[in-house]
Design a protein around this motif. Structure first.
Motif, PDB file in Angstrom:
ATOM      1  N   GLN A 206       0.811  -1.218   0.000  1.00  0.00           N
ATOM      2  CA  GLN A 206       0.000   0.000   0.000  1.00  0.00           C
ATOM      3  C   GLN A 206       0.849   1.274   0.000  1.00  0.00           C
ATOM      4  OE1 GLN A 206      -0.671  -2.672   2.111  1.00  0.00           O
ATOM      5  NE2 GLN A 206      -2.211  -3.347   0.609  1.00  0.00           N
ATOM      6  N   SER A 207       2.102   1.149   0.432  1.00  0.00           N
ATOM      7  CA  SER A 207       2.958   2.335   0.584  1.00  0.00           C
ATOM      8  C   SER A 207       4.003   2.461  -0.516  1.00  0.00           C
ATOM      9  CB  SER A 207       3.656   2.292   1.951  1.00  0.00           C
ATOM     10  OG  SER A 207       2.737   2.139   2.998  1.00  0.00           O
ATOM     11  N   ILE A 208       3.955   1.578  -1.516  1.00  0.00           N
ATOM     12  CA  ILE A 208       5.043   1.518  -2.489  1.00  0.00           C
ATOM     13  C   ILE A 208       5.124   2.768  -3.367  1.00  0.00           C
ATOM     14  CG2 ILE A 208       3.734   0.311  -4.296  1.00  0.00           C
ATOM     15  CD1 ILE A 208       7.429  -0.249  -3.315  1.00  0.00           C
ATOM     16  N   GLN A 209       3.985   3.425  -3.639  1.00  0.00           N
ATOM     17  CA  GLN A 209       4.017   4.588  -4.523  1.00  0.00           C
ATOM     18  C   GLN A 209       4.396   5.873  -3.802  1.00  0.00           C
ATOM     19  OE1 GLN A 209       0.990   5.200  -7.575  1.00  0.00           O
ATOM     20  NE2 GLN A 209       0.166   3.176  -7.149  1.00  0.00           N
ATOM     21  N   LYS A 210       3.767   6.113  -2.655  1.00  0.00           N
ATOM     22  CA  LYS A 210       3.936   7.409  -1.991  1.00  0.00           C
ATOM     23  C   LYS A 210       4.603   7.313  -0.627  1.00  0.00           C
ATOM     24  CE  LYS A 210      -0.056   9.454  -4.329  1.00  0.00           C
ATOM     25  NZ  LYS A 210      -1.374  10.124  -4.169  1.00  0.00           N
ATOM     26  N   GLY A 211       4.938   6.090  -0.188  1.00  0.00           N
ATOM     27  CA  GLY A 211       5.518   5.950   1.130  1.00  0.00           C
ATOM     28  C   GLY A 211       4.456   6.029   2.218  1.00  0.00           C
ATOM     29  N   ASN A 212       4.879   6.241   3.448  1.00  0.00           N
ATOM     30  CA  ASN A 212       3.956   6.324   4.577  1.00  0.00           C
ATOM     31  C   ASN A 212       4.549   7.243   5.647  1.00  0.00           C
ATOM     32  OD1 ASN A 212       5.906   4.728   5.937  1.00  0.00           O
ATOM     33  ND2 ASN A 212       4.908   2.827   5.265  1.00  0.00           N
ATOM     34  N   ASN A 236       9.853  -9.886  -4.324  1.00  0.00           N
ATOM     35  CA  ASN A 236       9.816 -11.341  -4.304  1.00  0.00           C
ATOM     36  C   ASN A 236       8.710 -11.877  -5.207  1.00  0.00           C
ATOM     37  OD1 ASN A 236      11.378 -13.396  -3.273  1.00  0.00           O
ATOM     38  ND2 ASN A 236      10.078 -13.762  -1.496  1.00  0.00           N
ATOM     39  N   GLN A 237       7.567 -11.193  -5.207  1.00  0.00           N
ATOM     40  CA  GLN A 237       6.437 -11.631  -6.031  1.00  0.00           C
ATOM     41  C   GLN A 237       6.735 -11.503  -7.519  1.00  0.00           C
ATOM     42  OE1 GLN A 237       2.593  -9.876  -4.847  1.00  0.00           O
ATOM     43  NE2 GLN A 237       3.409  -9.652  -2.776  1.00  0.00           N
ATOM     44  N   ILE A 238       7.287 -10.362  -7.946  1.00  0.00           N
ATOM     45  CA  ILE A 238       7.518 -10.149  -9.377  1.00  0.00           C
ATOM     46  C   ILE A 238       8.697 -10.968  -9.880  1.00  0.00           C
ATOM     47  CG2 ILE A 238       6.532  -7.831  -9.290  1.00  0.00           C
ATOM     48  CD1 ILE A 238       9.309  -6.668  -9.437  1.00  0.00           C
ATOM     49  N   ASN A 239       9.512 -11.456  -8.955  1.00  0.00           N
ATOM     50  CA  ASN A 239      10.688 -12.232  -9.321  1.00  0.00           C
ATOM     51  C   ASN A 239      10.328 -13.486 -10.120  1.00  0.00           C
ATOM     52  OD1 ASN A 239      13.492 -12.751  -9.257  1.00  0.00           O
ATOM     53  ND2 ASN A 239      13.188 -14.235  -7.630  1.00  0.00           N
ATOM     54  N   GLY A 240       9.180 -14.099  -9.788  1.00  0.00           N
ATOM     55  CA  GLY A 240       8.798 -15.347 -10.457  1.00  0.00           C
ATOM     56  C   GLY A 240       7.968 -15.153 -11.706  1.00  0.00           C
ATOM     57  N   MET A 250       3.639  -4.538 -12.586  1.00  0.00           N
ATOM     58  CA  MET A 250       4.258  -3.285 -12.154  1.00  0.00           C
ATOM     59  C   MET A 250       3.399  -2.083 -12.535  1.00  0.00           C
ATOM     60  SD  MET A 250       8.303  -4.101 -12.911  1.00  0.00           S
ATOM     61  CE  MET A 250       8.851  -2.423 -12.574  1.00  0.00           C
ATOM     62  N   GLU A 251       2.810  -2.125 -13.736  1.00  0.00           N
ATOM     63  CA  GLU A 251       1.916  -1.045 -14.153  1.00  0.00           C
ATOM     64  C   GLU A 251       0.680  -0.987 -13.259  1.00  0.00           C
ATOM     65  OE1 GLU A 251       1.048  -1.722 -18.255  1.00  0.00           O
ATOM     66  OE2 GLU A 251       2.979  -0.906 -18.963  1.00  0.00           O
ATOM     67  N   LYS A 256       7.422   1.913 -11.137  1.00  0.00           N
ATOM     68  CA  LYS A 256       8.112   2.312 -12.364  1.00  0.00           C
ATOM     69  C   LYS A 256       9.376   1.497 -12.618  1.00  0.00           C
ATOM     70  CE  LYS A 256       6.395   7.062 -12.216  1.00  0.00           C
ATOM     71  NZ  LYS A 256       6.753   8.499 -12.090  1.00  0.00           N
ATOM     72  N   GLU A 257      10.073   1.139 -11.548  1.00  0.00           N
ATOM     73  CA  GLU A 257      11.322   0.386 -11.694  1.00  0.00           C
ATOM     74  C   GLU A 257      11.406  -0.699 -10.641  1.00  0.00           C
ATOM     75  OE1 GLU A 257      15.159   2.198 -13.192  1.00  0.00           O
ATOM     76  OE2 GLU A 257      14.329   3.853 -12.028  1.00  0.00           O
ATOM     77  N   THR A 258      12.133  -1.761 -10.946  1.00  0.00           N
ATOM     78  CA  THR A 258      12.337  -2.806  -9.948  1.00  0.00           C
ATOM     79  C   THR A 258      13.326  -2.326  -8.898  1.00  0.00           C
ATOM     80  OG1 THR A 258      14.206  -3.820 -11.128  1.00  0.00           O
ATOM     81  CG2 THR A 258      11.978  -4.609 -11.686  1.00  0.00           C
TER      82      THR A 258
END
Length: 367
Positions: A206-212, A236-240, A250-251, A256-258
């Protein structure tokens, strides 16, 4: 050269989860209890660079060889580590071996994941780690400056250690040494407190875009320049996932970036590194060098004989190499230069070295 980053932090902050995601492996045990990592896990990762693919197409290369970055997952540190608490000195000795430190900081709430402290407080957690490293440096400096050991310390290192001791004793920022001494000398000193640092705020999805609120307070205290917001769980999820699935996911979450790309870019920046290329029919390859590296030093990354017998470097910028479709047209169109021993290699240069090994003259056959 490749560079080595050590992932450090308090126990159970997500170090091993991030390590597994970055290295595409399950080497590191990620478990919900402190000190699930005891010995460091090491993973070597190719550095993604789209320029390699473009150069390879132009040169019709048989293979592509990326430069690499080495990640080390180091056991969790606790308050009192410099006095042997937790895994203590063993932990600290592993940090001395890396080029840069990734400070993994917990910036999320979870009742399911144990916390070694009663509350989530990223500022306190980083201060614990940095204090323990400073105390370890203090003990190391004092031992090395004892009369019986002092004779084994060369003059330049002696200056560094004496100044470091003065700064620590007077509660001054030891990082000012970076403006007074060469990076190589500082690395040889083995001081933990002056190693380049990347601060990673590990957040939930939930905090990946704007932080917390945790990341906001943390960056107000320590600044944004060397701070990244990353979710170890998401990495970890996108790794597989395959490339299309990864792109779509990711979209969907607004990433935007890993984390890998962000860490590599930040690592190159804080360690002041550049990349040059060699490219021909056999292979296209990336090489990592220090910024302001001379052509002979860059040649030495391939082989010491290249540096010792250096004569000239055939040099084309990456953009000119692509625009002119390789070596032949670059030379015909006046875009290839012959550079000498004083030439400072630029990021993206495509190089071919001429060097002399007695009794014969060789034109490098890198490819």
């Amino acid at each position: 050269m490749s560079f080595k980053c050590g992932i450090v932090g308090l126990p159970n902050v997500g170090k091993s989860t991030l390590f597994n995601a970055l290295t595409n492996s399950s080497k590191a045990q990620a478990a919900n209890f402190p000190f699930c990592t005891i010995d460091p896990n090491v993973g070597v990762v190719p550095v993604p660079d789209e320029r390699l693919n473009n150069l390879s197409k132009v040169s019709n290369s048989k293979k592509i060889i990326n430069t690499t970055i080495e990640f080390v997952d180091i056991a969790g540190l606790v308050k009192g580590a410099s006095k042997g608490e937790g895994l203590g000195n063993k932990f600290l000795s592993h940090i001395r071996e890396v080029d840069a430190i990734i400070h993994m900081i917990r910036c999320f709430d979870s009742d399911d994941i144990q916390n070694v402290n009663p509350t989530v407080d990223p500022i306190r957690d980083l201060e614990i780690i940095e204090t323990e490293m400073m105390l370890a440096d203090l003990e190391s400096i004092q031992k090395r400056l004892e009369k019986s050991n002092k004779k084994n310390v060369d003059e330049e290192q002696l200056k560094i250690l004496e100044l470091a001791l003065e700064y620590i004793n007077n509660d001054k920022d030891i990082s000012v040494l970076k403006s007074q001494f060469d990076n190589k000398l500082l690395n040889e000193s083995g001081l933990l407190s002056i190693k380049p640092k990347i601060l990673v705020c590990n957040v939930d999805e939930q905090s990946i875009q704007k932080g917390n609120i945790y990341t906001k307070n943390f960056m107000e205290k320590f600044g944004k320049s060397n701070t990244l917001i990353i979710s170890a769980d998401i990495e970890n999820q996108i790794n597989g996932l395959n490339m299309d699935e990864k792109k779509n996911y990711m979209e969907m979450i607004g990433l935007k970036e890993t984390g890998l790309n962000m860490l590599i870019q930040k690592g190159y920046k804080i360690l002041e590194l550049d990349t040059y290329f060699t490219s021909g029919p056999e292979e296209t390859r990336a090489w990592t060098i220090q910024k302001n590296c001379t052509a002979p030093k860059a040649a030495g990354e391939i082989h010491t004989d290249f540096e010792k017998g250096f004569i000239r470097a055939e040099t084309v910028s990456y953009n000119d190499f692509i625009t002119n479709d390789g070596w032949v047209n670059s030379k015909t169109n006046g875009k290839m230069r012959l550079e000498g021993k004083d030439y400072i290699v630029k990021d993206g240069d495509v190089l071919n070295f001429r060097f002399n090994t007695w009794p014969n003259f060789f034109h490098t056959k890198i490819n």
